[in-house]
Design an enzyme around this catalytic site. Structure first.
Site, PDB file in Angstrom:
ATOM      1  N   ASP A 199      70.607  72.315  59.222  1.00 25.91           N
ATOM      2  CA  ASP A 199      70.755  70.865  59.256  1.00 25.91           C
ATOM      3  C   ASP A 199      71.269  70.384  60.610  1.00 25.91           C
ATOM      4  O   ASP A 199      72.456  70.512  60.916  1.00 25.91           O
ATOM      5  CB  ASP A 199      71.719  70.440  58.141  1.00 25.91           C
ATOM      6  CG  ASP A 199      71.789  68.937  57.968  1.00 25.91           C
ATOM      7  OD1 ASP A 199      71.158  68.214  58.756  1.00 25.91           O
ATOM      8  OD2 ASP A 199      72.477  68.490  57.038  1.00 25.91           O
TER       9      ASP A 199
ATOM     10  N   ASP B 176      67.392  64.342  62.439  1.00 23.29           N
ATOM     11  CA  ASP B 176      68.139  64.944  61.344  1.00 23.29           C
ATOM     12  C   ASP B 176      67.223  65.729  60.412  1.00 23.29           C
ATOM     13  O   ASP B 176      66.422  65.137  59.682  1.00 23.29           O
ATOM     14  CB  ASP B 176      68.849  63.825  60.575  1.00 23.29           C
ATOM     15  CG  ASP B 176      69.595  64.311  59.356  1.00 23.29           C
ATOM     16  OD1 ASP B 176      69.967  65.501  59.322  1.00 23.29           O
ATOM     17  OD2 ASP B 176      69.815  63.493  58.448  1.00 23.29           O
TER      18      ASP B 176
END
Length: 404
Positions: free
Chosen positions: A293, A110
């Site tokens: 992201d 992430d």
């Protein structure tokens, strides 16, 4: 500029070309990949939103947990709070191991957070019962602390303890790596998730106070030869995606990498010049900020801007409050074009609209419900189209069209 492939040697060692070029291209190719230390495959996982919809739980969930990216750091006595996000839609997971002997976990890599955490045997929450749990007593290299941690995001939370142990990513072993051991995990989203934990890859400014994130440990401990990592997120059903550490394999993209300076060193944040459809600006006039992201599946933006785009594609709402569009319109709808550092990055309707097994089509767009936020999140919908290099050495992001 292109980098050759990653090397397992120390900084300055000669990189190995073609590090992951053959991933998902046959059994022999997989064997070749297994010998490469700086790259691991990622698996595309079924939508959490779809799972909740099938169980008739989605409407209640969305009403109780509206999306918000208005995360703030909070601190209390001995507690550090790290912002996280919803993971309702498609995401990509890979396998790491922690401890000696190694205990395996599936994690999301992430770029929107900085910390590593996994469930532990101290956790009795339903989300922990349904996932693998780290047993510190089963690791000879584990070092305990009495420091509590608490992780919050819009629709869930995790509390636990900070610990240290060896963390293996592919053949790269980070010695005495800080990570979180969960003791409680709230929310149905974690209970039904197909991942065990999260491995953050943002800047260390977002990390738990006084800790070193995994990627920084790789670099500091001389495990990688270049201070960067890269993602290829496949559009295939499940296989083919990869995250590579310490170098870039050019066979995963077309043309040249276009470089974009990082505008703020927390998230991987950049300046977007404008967002347009049919050559008309529909959002972000005069520039705006966005983050790249990998832990968010959709493209997310300020409410008014997203609603303007939804009106442009004639989306309508359902009883669950979701938006749907005509599946027949996919081939005629215009691209959404993100202009970044003077380069146009089109996102076609085939990418920003998804057809689910029910035959219904949903836009891969969502709104940030926080009134004060103007930040855009370019998640996997965007990143599947563009091979992305996260260059910490030069504080920049490289983008190039991904191979199909």
């Amino acid at each position: 500029m292109r980098w050759p492939g990653t090397s397992s040697g120390r900084r300055g060692a000669a990189p190995t070309p073609g590090v992951a070029a053959t991933l998902n291209r046959g059994v022999g190719a997989l064997s070749d990949w297994l010998s490469f230390p700086g790259s691991i495959p990622l698996t595309k996982i079924k939508s959490m939103r779809e799972s909740l919809r099938e169980k008739d739980l989605l409407r209640d969930y969305l009403q109780r947990h509206p999306y918000s990216h208005a995360y703030k750091f909070l601190s209390g006595e001995g507690v550090t709070v790290q912002p996280m996000r919803n993971y309702l839609d498609l995401y990509y997971v890979g396998t790491i191991s922690i401890g000696t002997p190694p205990q395996e976990f599936r994690v999301i890599f992430d770029t929107g957070s900085a910390d590593l955490w996994v469930p532990s045997i101290y956790c009795s929450s339903p989300a922990c019962v349904t996932h693998k749990a780290f047993n510190p007593r089963g690791s000879s290299t584990y070092k305990s602390t009495d420091r509590p941690i608490r992780l919050l995001y819009a629709s869930a939370s995790m509390t636990g303890l900070l610990g240290y142990d060896d963390v293996r990513v592919g053949d790269l072993v980070c010695k005495s790596q800080a990570f979180g051991l969960s003791k409680t995990e709230s929310s149905i989203s974690l209970e039904y998730a197909a991942f065990d934990g999260i491995l953050g890859l943002s800047y260390p400014a977002l990390a738990l106070r006084g800790t070193t994130p995994v990627f920084d440990s790789m670099w500091n401990q001389g495990l990688i030869s270049e201070n960067l990592f890269a993602f290829y997120l496949s559009s295939n059903e499940k296989k083919g995606s990869v995250v590579m550490f310490g170098g870039v394999d050019p066979s995963y993209y077309r043309g040249e990498l276009q470089w974009v300076p990082v505008s703020a060193k927390g998230y991987w944040q950049v300046t977007v010049d404008s967002i347009s459809m049919d050559s008309k600006v529909v959002a972000c006039p005069g520039s705006c900020q966005a983050i790249m992201d990998t832990g968010t599946s959709l493209v997310i933006g300020p409410t008014n801007s997203i609603l303007n785009i939804l009106r442009s594609i004639s989306a309508r709402t359902t009883s669950t409050g979701e938006y749907v569009v005509s599946c027949e319109a996919i081939h005629s709808l215009p691209d959404i074009v993100f202009t970044i550092n003077g380069i146009a990055y089109p996102v076609p309707a085939s990418a920003y609209i998804r057809r689910e097994q029910t035959g219904i089509c949903y836009p891969n767009l969502d709104t940030d419900t926080s009134a004060s936020s103007s930040l855009w999140i370019l998640g996997d919908v965007f990143l599947r189209l563009y091979f992305t290099v996260f260059d910490r050495a030069n504080n920049r992001i490289g983008l190039a069209p991904a191979i199909a």
